[in-house]
Enzyme design. Structure first.
Site, PDB file in Angstrom:
ATOM      1  N   CYS A   1       0.862  -1.137   0.158  1.00  0.00           N
ATOM      2  CA  CYS A   1      -0.004  -0.002   0.032  1.00  0.00           C
ATOM      3  C   CYS A   1       0.813   1.363  -0.096  1.00  0.00           C
ATOM      4  O   CYS A   1       2.071   1.167   0.617  1.00  0.00           O
ATOM      5  CB  CYS A   1      -0.953  -0.068   1.109  1.00  0.00           C
TER       6      CYS A   1
ATOM      7  N   ARG B   1       2.830   4.502   6.500  1.00  0.00           N
ATOM      8  CA  ARG B   1       3.504   3.721   7.785  1.00  0.00           C
ATOM      9  C   ARG B   1       4.097   2.339   7.407  1.00  0.00           C
ATOM     10  O   ARG B   1       4.502   1.530   8.094  1.00  0.00           O
ATOM     11  CB  ARG B   1       2.171   3.455   8.781  1.00  0.00           C
TER      12      ARG B   1
HETATM   13 ZN    ZN Z   1      -3.504   0.937   3.186  1.00  0.00          ZN
END
Ligand code: ZN
Length: 200
Positions: free
Chosen positions: A39, A43
């Site tokens: 993704c 983070r």
């Molecule tokens: Zn994500």
């Protein structure tokens, strides 16, 4: 932006000299062993999670770690960057492993699970269709995150370059879910979307 400039200065003064040999080698060599698809979430940092050096991971990051199936990739605008990256990784770089890495608290999966109204985000809405081909309701986000990794592995396998490599035992596909608060990495069984038992 000031933080970034200070970071670059720190890199040049302290980090780069300590790895000068590595960077000299990388100047003329690009031989990553793994295609890592994660993704775009800030983070999730592939090289940090896997403790790999520059040059080791060929990385594609998309919202929701989605890989549109190849049938969906027959576009006329030619703007299929994900497909191009996959093709290049296999045909030119000869990578041997592909990881699709989902993660906890994924905004894309949360939006789908909650059935959020995305009318103000038309591009996001269109993109997330690659995670919800049936349009069915999704329910719990943690289940969706795992199922989505399995679905994207299946989408990945529809790409001709991947299918050829799989047929020739030249590549292995892996599904992971990274847990932000604990640092745990769970392996996902591509067939079921469930945690894989005793996987190496
Ligand atoms: Zn994500």
């Amino acid at each position: 932006m000031q933080d970034l400039a200070e970071g670059v200065a720190h890199f040049q003064q302290d980090v780069f000299p300590a790895k000068a040999e590595l960077f000299a080698r990388l100047a003329t060599t690009h031989r990553p062993h793994t295609l890592f698809i994660s993704c775009s979430d800030a983070r999730v940092v592939p090289e940090l999670i896997t403790q790999r050096e520059p040059g080791e991971l060929f990385v594609i990051r998309t919202a929701g770690n989605l890989v549109p199936a190849h049938a969906d990739g027959a576009r006329t605008d030619g703007a299929d960057g994900v497909t191009a990256g996959i093709e290049y990784a296999l045909a030119v770089l000869g990578i041997r492993d592909i990881v699709i890495c989902g993660h906890s608290a994924c905004g894309a999966m949360t939006a789908l699970a909650a059935g959020q109204d995305l009318t103000e985000l038309p591009a996001v809405s269109r993109w997330l269709r690659h995670a919800a081909p049936t349009g069915a309701p999704h329910g719990e986000v943690d289940v969706l995150i795992r199922n989505n990794v399995a679905l994207q592995l299946a989408n990945l396998a529809t790409h001709p370059a991947v299918a050829r490599a799989l047929a020739g035992d030249a590549v292995t596909l892996h599904g992971w879910v990274y847990d932000i608060p604990t640092g745990a990495v769970e392996r996902i069984d591509p067939a079921t979307g469930r945690p894989a038992a005793l996987a190496a």
